[in-house]
Design a protein around this motif. Structure first.
Motif, PDB file in Angstrom:
ATOM      1  N   GLY A  42     -13.942  -3.677   1.139  1.00 35.00           N
ATOM      2  CA  GLY A  42     -13.903  -3.222   2.526  1.00 35.00           C
ATOM      3  C   GLY A  42     -12.486  -3.142   3.055  1.00 35.00           C
ATOM      4  O   GLY A  42     -12.120  -2.183   3.751  1.00 35.00           O
ATOM      5  N   GLN A  43     -11.685  -4.137   2.730  1.00 32.45           N
ATOM      6  CA  GLN A  43     -10.280  -4.128   3.160  1.00 32.45           C
ATOM      7  C   GLN A  43      -9.532  -2.963   2.523  1.00 32.45           C
ATOM      8  O   GLN A  43      -8.730  -2.292   3.182  1.00 32.45           O
ATOM      9  CB  GLN A  43      -9.607  -5.449   2.792  1.00 32.45           C
ATOM     10  N   ILE A  44      -9.795  -2.703   1.259  1.00 33.62           N
ATOM     11  CA  ILE A  44      -9.137  -1.586   0.574  1.00 33.62           C
ATOM     12  C   ILE A  44      -9.547  -0.266   1.210  1.00 33.62           C
ATOM     13  O   ILE A  44      -8.710   0.623   1.419  1.00 33.62           O
ATOM     14  CB  ILE A  44      -9.453  -1.617  -0.938  1.00 33.62           C
ATOM     15  N   ALA A  45     -10.815  -0.119   1.539  1.00 35.50           N
ATOM     16  CA  ALA A  45     -11.287   1.109   2.186  1.00 35.50           C
ATOM     17  C   ALA A  45     -10.608   1.295   3.544  1.00 35.50           C
ATOM     18  O   ALA A  45     -10.208   2.415   3.893  1.00 35.50           O
ATOM     19  CB  ALA A  45     -12.805   1.068   2.350  1.00 35.50           C
ATOM     20  N   ASP A  46     -10.473   0.206   4.303  1.00 34.68           N
ATOM     21  CA  ASP A  46      -9.784   0.288   5.600  1.00 34.68           C
ATOM     22  C   ASP A  46      -8.326   0.697   5.421  1.00 34.68           C
ATOM     23  O   ASP A  46      -7.806   1.529   6.177  1.00 34.68           O
ATOM     24  CB  ASP A  46      -9.851  -1.066   6.327  1.00 34.68           C
ATOM     25  N   ILE A  47      -7.672   0.129   4.443  1.00 28.24           N
ATOM     26  CA  ILE A  47      -6.267   0.460   4.186  1.00 28.24           C
ATOM     27  C   ILE A  47      -6.137   1.907   3.741  1.00 28.24           C
ATOM     28  O   ILE A  47      -5.232   2.625   4.188  1.00 28.24           O
ATOM     29  CB  ILE A  47      -5.663  -0.514   3.147  1.00 28.24           C
TER      30      ILE A  47
END
Length: 107
Positions: A42-47
């Motif tokens: 999820g963090q990677i997708a946000d970034i």
């Protein structure tokens, strides 16, 4: 020596020294790691989304800079055309005399 190792591994006392995790413990650890992995995904997708937005902003700013560069080039061309015009050359002595009387003459 191998008899000693065999004896240590197979003795009742060795169960205290070599305790392996149970299936429930392993499943709990796997579940925890999967949850952590999902959070990281999820963090990677946000970034990645933020990167896409920034790239759009950069492209927009690059277009604005290119437009300004075109305006600057056009203005430089206009100034060059003005300076090379007959009227600019004819009025040069008048501009010089005007600067002398206004106190802005060349030193």
């Amino acid at each position: 020596m191998s008899e000693l190792v065999f004896h240590l591994v197979n003795s009742p006392e060795s169960s205290h020294m070599l305790s392996l995790p149970s299936n429930a413990q392993i499943e709990a650890e796997v579940s925890s790691l999967r949850a952590h992995l999902a959070e990281r995904d999820g963090q990677i997708a946000d970034i990645n989304q933020a990167v896409v937005e920034r790239e759009g902003q950069i492209a927009s700013l690059n277009q604005a800079v290119a437009g300004r560069d075109d305006q600057i080039a056009a203005l430089h061309s206009s100034i060059a055309a003005l300076h090379s015009s007959n009227s600019w050359r004819i009025t040069k002595p008048l501009r010089f005399v005007s600067r002398l009387f206004n106190g802005k003459g060349k030193k």
